[in-house]
Design a protein around this motif. Structure first.
Motif, PDB file in Angstrom:
ATOM      1  N   HIS A  87       0.817  -1.216   0.000  1.00 55.56           N
ATOM      2  CA  HIS A  87       0.000   0.000   0.000  1.00 55.56           C
ATOM      3  C   HIS A  87       0.850   1.267   0.000  1.00 55.56           C
ATOM      4  O   HIS A  87       0.604   2.194  -0.782  1.00 55.56           O
ATOM      5  CB  HIS A  87      -0.921  -0.001   1.224  1.00 55.56           C
ATOM      6  CG  HIS A  87      -1.611   1.304   1.477  1.00 55.56           C
ATOM      7  ND1 HIS A  87      -2.759   1.669   0.831  1.00 55.56           N
ATOM      8  CD2 HIS A  87      -1.291   2.336   2.300  1.00 55.56           C
ATOM      9  CE1 HIS A  87      -3.131   2.879   1.244  1.00 55.56           C
ATOM     10  NE2 HIS A  87      -2.254   3.299   2.133  1.00 55.56           N
ATOM     11  N   ASN A  88       1.834   1.322   0.895  1.00 53.54           N
ATOM     12  CA  ASN A  88       2.564   2.589   1.068  1.00 53.54           C
ATOM     13  C   ASN A  88       3.858   2.678   0.253  1.00 53.54           C
ATOM     14  O   ASN A  88       4.593   3.662   0.355  1.00 53.54           O
ATOM     15  CB  ASN A  88       2.848   2.847   2.548  1.00 53.54           C
ATOM     16  CG  ASN A  88       3.753   1.806   3.189  1.00 53.54           C
ATOM     17  OD1 ASN A  88       4.508   1.113   2.527  1.00 53.54           O
ATOM     18  ND2 ASN A  88       3.662   1.669   4.514  1.00 53.54           N
ATOM     19  N   GLY A  89       4.140   1.658  -0.539  1.00 57.80           N
ATOM     20  CA  GLY A  89       5.293   1.704  -1.429  1.00 57.80           C
ATOM     21  C   GLY A  89       6.568   1.122  -0.872  1.00 57.80           C
ATOM     22  O   GLY A  89       7.582   1.023  -1.589  1.00 57.80           O
ATOM     23  N   LYS A  90       6.577   0.697   0.390  1.00 60.78           N
ATOM     24  CA  LYS A  90       7.790   0.151   0.979  1.00 60.78           C
ATOM     25  C   LYS A  90       8.131  -1.245   0.455  1.00 60.78           C
ATOM     26  O   LYS A  90       9.234  -1.736   0.691  1.00 60.78           O
ATOM     27  CB  LYS A  90       7.684   0.137   2.504  1.00 60.78           C
ATOM     28  CG  LYS A  90       7.721   1.528   3.121  1.00 60.78           C
ATOM     29  CD  LYS A  90       7.732   1.465   4.640  1.00 60.78           C
ATOM     30  CE  LYS A  90       7.817   2.872   5.244  1.00 60.78           C
ATOM     31  NZ  LYS A  90       7.850   2.843   6.723  1.00 60.78           N
ATOM     32  N   ALA A  91       7.185  -1.864  -0.255  1.00 61.61           N
ATOM     33  CA  ALA A  91       7.476  -3.176  -0.837  1.00 61.61           C
ATOM     34  C   ALA A  91       8.561  -3.079  -1.902  1.00 61.61           C
ATOM     35  O   ALA A  91       9.305  -4.033  -2.130  1.00 61.61           O
ATOM     36  CB  ALA A  91       6.204  -3.779  -1.435  1.00 61.61           C
TER      37      ALA A  91
ATOM     38  N   TRP B 178      -7.907  -5.269  -0.074  1.00 59.43           N
ATOM     39  CA  TRP B 178      -6.897  -4.426  -0.705  1.00 59.43           C
ATOM     40  C   TRP B 178      -7.350  -2.968  -0.692  1.00 59.43           C
ATOM     41  O   TRP B 178      -8.547  -2.683  -0.760  1.00 59.43           O
ATOM     42  CB  TRP B 178      -6.685  -4.838  -2.162  1.00 59.43           C
ATOM     43  CG  TRP B 178      -5.817  -6.033  -2.368  1.00 59.43           C
ATOM     44  CD1 TRP B 178      -5.833  -7.208  -1.655  1.00 59.43           C
ATOM     45  CD2 TRP B 178      -4.808  -6.186  -3.375  1.00 59.43           C
ATOM     46  NE1 TRP B 178      -4.899  -8.075  -2.156  1.00 59.43           N
ATOM     47  CE2 TRP B 178      -4.263  -7.477  -3.219  1.00 59.43           C
ATOM     48  CE3 TRP B 178      -4.329  -5.373  -4.384  1.00 59.43           C
ATOM     49  CZ2 TRP B 178      -3.247  -7.967  -4.038  1.00 59.43           C
ATOM     50  CZ3 TRP B 178      -3.315  -5.849  -5.214  1.00 59.43           C
ATOM     51  CH2 TRP B 178      -2.785  -7.136  -5.032  1.00 59.43           C
ATOM     52  N   SER B 179      -6.381  -2.076  -0.641  1.00 59.07           N
ATOM     53  CA  SER B 179      -6.668  -0.664  -0.889  1.00 59.07           C
ATOM     54  C   SER B 179      -6.584  -0.407  -2.390  1.00 59.07           C
ATOM     55  O   SER B 179      -5.962  -1.177  -3.136  1.00 59.07           O
ATOM     56  CB  SER B 179      -5.657   0.219  -0.154  1.00 59.07           C
ATOM     57  OG  SER B 179      -4.355   0.056  -0.697  1.00 59.07           O
ATOM     58  N   THR B 180      -7.197   0.672  -2.844  1.00 57.81           N
ATOM     59  CA  THR B 180      -7.066   1.023  -4.262  1.00 57.81           C
ATOM     60  C   THR B 180      -5.620   1.350  -4.598  1.00 57.81           C
ATOM     61  O   THR B 180      -5.171   1.121  -5.726  1.00 57.81           O
ATOM     62  CB  THR B 180      -7.981   2.206  -4.614  1.00 57.81           C
ATOM     63  OG1 THR B 180      -7.715   3.309  -3.734  1.00 57.81           O
ATOM     64  CG2 THR B 180      -9.442   1.814  -4.507  1.00 57.81           C
ATOM     65  N   GLU B 181      -4.859   1.853  -3.618  1.00 63.03           N
ATOM     66  CA  GLU B 181      -3.440   2.124  -3.845  1.00 63.03           C
ATOM     67  C   GLU B 181      -2.680   0.829  -4.125  1.00 63.03           C
ATOM     68  O   GLU B 181      -1.789   0.798  -4.987  1.00 63.03           O
ATOM     69  CB  GLU B 181      -2.827   2.841  -2.643  1.00 63.03           C
ATOM     70  CG  GLU B 181      -3.277   4.279  -2.463  1.00 63.03           C
ATOM     71  CD  GLU B 181      -4.561   4.413  -1.654  1.00 63.03           C
ATOM     72  OE1 GLU B 181      -4.889   5.547  -1.260  1.00 63.03           O
ATOM     73  OE2 GLU B 181      -5.246   3.383  -1.410  1.00 63.03           O
ATOM     74  N   MET B 182      -3.010  -0.242  -3.412  1.00 66.04           N
ATOM     75  CA  MET B 182      -2.388  -1.537  -3.678  1.00 66.04           C
ATOM     76  C   MET B 182      -2.685  -1.992  -5.102  1.00 66.04           C
ATOM     77  O   MET B 182      -1.790  -2.421  -5.848  1.00 66.04           O
ATOM     78  CB  MET B 182      -2.886  -2.583  -2.676  1.00 66.04           C
ATOM     79  CG  MET B 182      -2.422  -2.375  -1.251  1.00 66.04           C
ATOM     80  SD  MET B 182      -3.251  -3.506  -0.101  1.00 66.04           S
ATOM     81  CE  MET B 182      -2.664  -5.095  -0.686  1.00 66.04           C
ATOM     82  N   TYR B 183      -3.946  -1.915  -5.464  1.00 73.43           N
ATOM     83  CA  TYR B 183      -4.375  -2.316  -6.809  1.00 73.43           C
ATOM     84  C   TYR B 183      -3.596  -1.533  -7.860  1.00 73.43           C
ATOM     85  O   TYR B 183      -3.040  -2.107  -8.814  1.00 73.43           O
ATOM     86  CB  TYR B 183      -5.880  -2.066  -6.949  1.00 73.43           C
ATOM     87  CG  TYR B 183      -6.488  -2.490  -8.264  1.00 73.43           C
ATOM     88  CD1 TYR B 183      -6.276  -1.762  -9.436  1.00 73.43           C
ATOM     89  CD2 TYR B 183      -7.303  -3.620  -8.345  1.00 73.43           C
ATOM     90  CE1 TYR B 183      -6.848  -2.138 -10.644  1.00 73.43           C
ATOM     91  CE2 TYR B 183      -7.872  -4.009  -9.547  1.00 73.43           C
ATOM     92  CZ  TYR B 183      -7.650  -3.263 -10.691  1.00 73.43           C
ATOM     93  OH  TYR B 183      -8.223  -3.643 -11.875  1.00 73.43           O
ATOM     94  N   GLU B 184      -3.561  -0.212  -7.698  1.00 76.57           N
ATOM     95  CA  GLU B 184      -2.922   0.639  -8.702  1.00 76.57           C
ATOM     96  C   GLU B 184      -1.419   0.389  -8.790  1.00 76.57           C
ATOM     97  O   GLU B 184      -0.837   0.418  -9.877  1.00 76.57           O
ATOM     98  CB  GLU B 184      -3.220   2.103  -8.394  1.00 76.57           C
ATOM     99  CG  GLU B 184      -4.688   2.463  -8.643  1.00 76.57           C
ATOM    100  CD  GLU B 184      -5.096   3.777  -8.010  1.00 76.57           C
ATOM    101  OE1 GLU B 184      -4.236   4.408  -7.327  1.00 76.57           O
ATOM    102  OE2 GLU B 184      -6.264   4.171  -8.170  1.00 76.57           O
ATOM    103  N   ARG B 185      -0.782   0.133  -7.648  1.00 77.28           N
ATOM    104  CA  ARG B 185       0.656  -0.155  -7.672  1.00 77.28           C
ATOM    105  C   ARG B 185       0.942  -1.461  -8.414  1.00 77.28           C
ATOM    106  O   ARG B 185       1.889  -1.543  -9.205  1.00 77.28           O
ATOM    107  CB  ARG B 185       1.214  -0.222  -6.248  1.00 77.28           C
ATOM    108  CG  ARG B 185       1.297   1.133  -5.542  1.00 77.28           C
ATOM    109  CD  ARG B 185       1.985   0.985  -4.190  1.00 77.28           C
ATOM    110  NE  ARG B 185       1.875   2.198  -3.403  1.00 77.28           N
ATOM    111  CZ  ARG B 185       2.655   3.273  -3.550  1.00 77.28           C
ATOM    112  NH1 ARG B 185       3.616   3.258  -4.473  1.00 77.28           N
ATOM    113  NH2 ARG B 185       2.494   4.332  -2.785  1.00 77.28           N
TER     114      ARG B 185
END
Length: 500
Positions: free
Chosen positions: A258-262, A279-286
């Motif tokens: 979600h927050n990009g640390k992956a 999932w968050s939409t941010e997860m989906y979009e990433r």
């Protein structure tokens, strides 16, 4: 090639070589040469309505980097001293874990059960028992903290991920947002529990990471889930198998995605495993963007990417990523599902009349299939595309089945409009009332020679390995058989193509 006896639940020797999957690093191979132990398992567990009042705890974060601190909060009954043994989970010669150190003993007390807050939120504000700074040399992985109490023999877990920033071939994501959604701690306070009338998919119930994980309540009676979420049920066999076979794997949580640390730009393949529903939409979009950039993705699960969750929600201390709540569904609600929901008590009030804040983009366009209602049952994984490269070396022919592999949730209805999408396996899942519905496992190419595989079953990882402590589930009058060489070979084929 991965070798083993189909249907055999024991640990087997792999003949995978570095030529089969060239790795960027030997970190995981070297780590698994270190001494393992089965002592990571809980021996004495006591649960009362999902929780373990005698000893229980939680962590201040889902993941932590080397050099960073993680807080561990523990409550005991009665007040006592507690020791925390930390284990990294992997293969380790078939032992499944490595002892990283003992912390404590620490003086503990019986900490308060939080009152029911707005939206049924149970949010602990316990005193911190210990803060552990992650030492240099701790390799990225899933770590269990085994809590042991001096006043009695009972034990429990806390769980966290150690992440890194190195380039790696594979990232295995833990499905911790879903663990939390199903966490009933302290007693009937999961995301699915509501005030009367029953509203299973209510948008008004919230749950918090600031509480222990209770005993897991679905499809498998697993005492080792006390404090460990769902990790030991679904992700752990995947972790064990990857490390057994020397894959260059790193680990992250849903929150890291979600927050990009992956760090999706540093890996070749992303694995979503088991029960990864929230999932968050941010997860989906990433993930969608990463696929467009050439990332290979395997959804080795069922019922994934279903509910949208806004992980920016702050807890009472002003910290994000600690509250899980629904705001909608990925792809919205189809008219066909609406008709089915209307006849189901406890669902219609929510799905048909709840004022959702925001639906997400199409689940099917990302995963290669979607969750339909009813989204559960049991069935055989039936091959329909035996010429596909994914099946090389399996010996499977069209119509051949892997018994009981599909369940208890799955994906259906492959989407139109996805170039090159192919169905690999399809058939029916059945429920105890005699009804049935279709499932479909799919694969489609990305734009840069990459691939997205949808295995369409939560049980996929159970066909890869049977580590110490794993219990096979039984649901909807069906069960998987455990380790199967065909599941291993299909997974190895996908990873080999992903890492070329």
């Amino acid at each position: 090639m991965i070798v083993g006896m189909a249907g055999t639940a024991g640990v087997f020797r792999s003949l995978t070589t570095q030529d089969d999957h060239p790795r960027r690093s030997s970190v995981i191979v070297e780590e698994n040469r270190k001494t393992g132990t089965t002592d990571w398992q809980l021996t004495y567990v006591r649960s009362d309505q999902y929780r373990s009042k005698v000893i229980e705890g939680y962590c201040s974060a889902t993941s932590v980097g080397v050099g960073e601190e993680i807080g561990i909060f523990v409550s005991t009954q009665p007040a006592s001293e507690v020791s925390i043994d930390i284990y990294r989970m992997g293969y380790y010669g078939g032992k499944g874990g490595r002892h990283m150190g003992t912390y404590g003993p620490f003086a503990t007390e019986t900490q308060p059960t939080p009152a029911v807050g707005k939206n049924r939120l149970r949010e602990c504000k316990w005193k911190v028992t210990s803060r552990i700074r992650i030492p240099e040399g701790w390799v990225s992985g899933v770590y269990l903290g085994k809590l042991s109490c001096k006043a009695h023999r009972y034990q429990s877990y806390v769980i966290f991920v150690v992440r890194d920033n190195r380039k790696a071939d594979i990232l295995l994501q833990t499905s911790d947002t879903t663990w939390q959604a199903y966490n009933k701690w302290p007693d009937q306070y999961s995301l699915y529990d509501t005030d009367p009338p029953v509203r299973v998919w209510s948008a008004t119930t919230w749950v918090s990471y600031d509480r222990p994980y209770g005993w897991y309540p679905q499809v498998v009676d697993q005492p080792l889930s006390q404090g460990s979420g769902e990790f030991l049920l679904w992700e752990y066999p995947m972790c064990y198998w990857l490390e057994q076979n020397g894959y260059d794997v790193t680990y992250g949580s849903n929150i890291d995605t979600h927050n990009g640390k992956a760090g999706l730009d540093r890996i070749r393949c992303f694995l979503s495993v088991g029960h990864d529903e929230y999932w968050s939409t941010e997860m989906y979009e990433r993930i969608q963007t990463a696929i467009g950039n050439g990332l290979n993705v395997a959804f080795l699960n069922g019922d994934s990417v279903v509910a949208t969750i806004p992980l920016h929600q702050l807890n009472e201390e002003g910290r994000p990523y600690r509250i899980v709540r629904r705001t909608g569904m990925f792809g919205g609600i189809s008219e066909e599902d609406r008709q089915l929901y209307r006849n189901v008590k406890g669902w219609a009030l929510d799905v048909l009349h709840e004022k959702w804040e925001k639906h997400g983009p199409s689940q099917a366009l990302l995963v290669g299939g979607r969750t339909t209602y009813p989204g559960n049952g049991s069935g055989d994984w039936t091959l329909v595309n035996d010429k596909h490269w994914l099946l090389q070396g399996t010996g499977m022919k069209n119509g051949e089945v892997i018994p009981g592999l599909v369940g208890w949730e799955y994906h259906s209805e492959p989407p139109t409009g996805v170039p090159g999408l192919e169905v690999i396996a399809s058939g029916l899942v059945y429920r105890g009332d005699g009804s049935s519905s279709p499932y479909a496992a799919t694969i489609y190419p990305g734009p840069k020679g990459n691939w997205v595989f949808n295995a369409s079953t939560i049980y996929w990882s159970l066909g890869l390995a049977s580590p110490p402590g794993v219990t096979l589930p039984f649901s909807h009058l069906g069960r998987p058989h455990g380790v199967d060489a065909r599941v291993q070979q299909i997974t190895a084929n996908f990873l080999k193509r992903s890492l070329e």
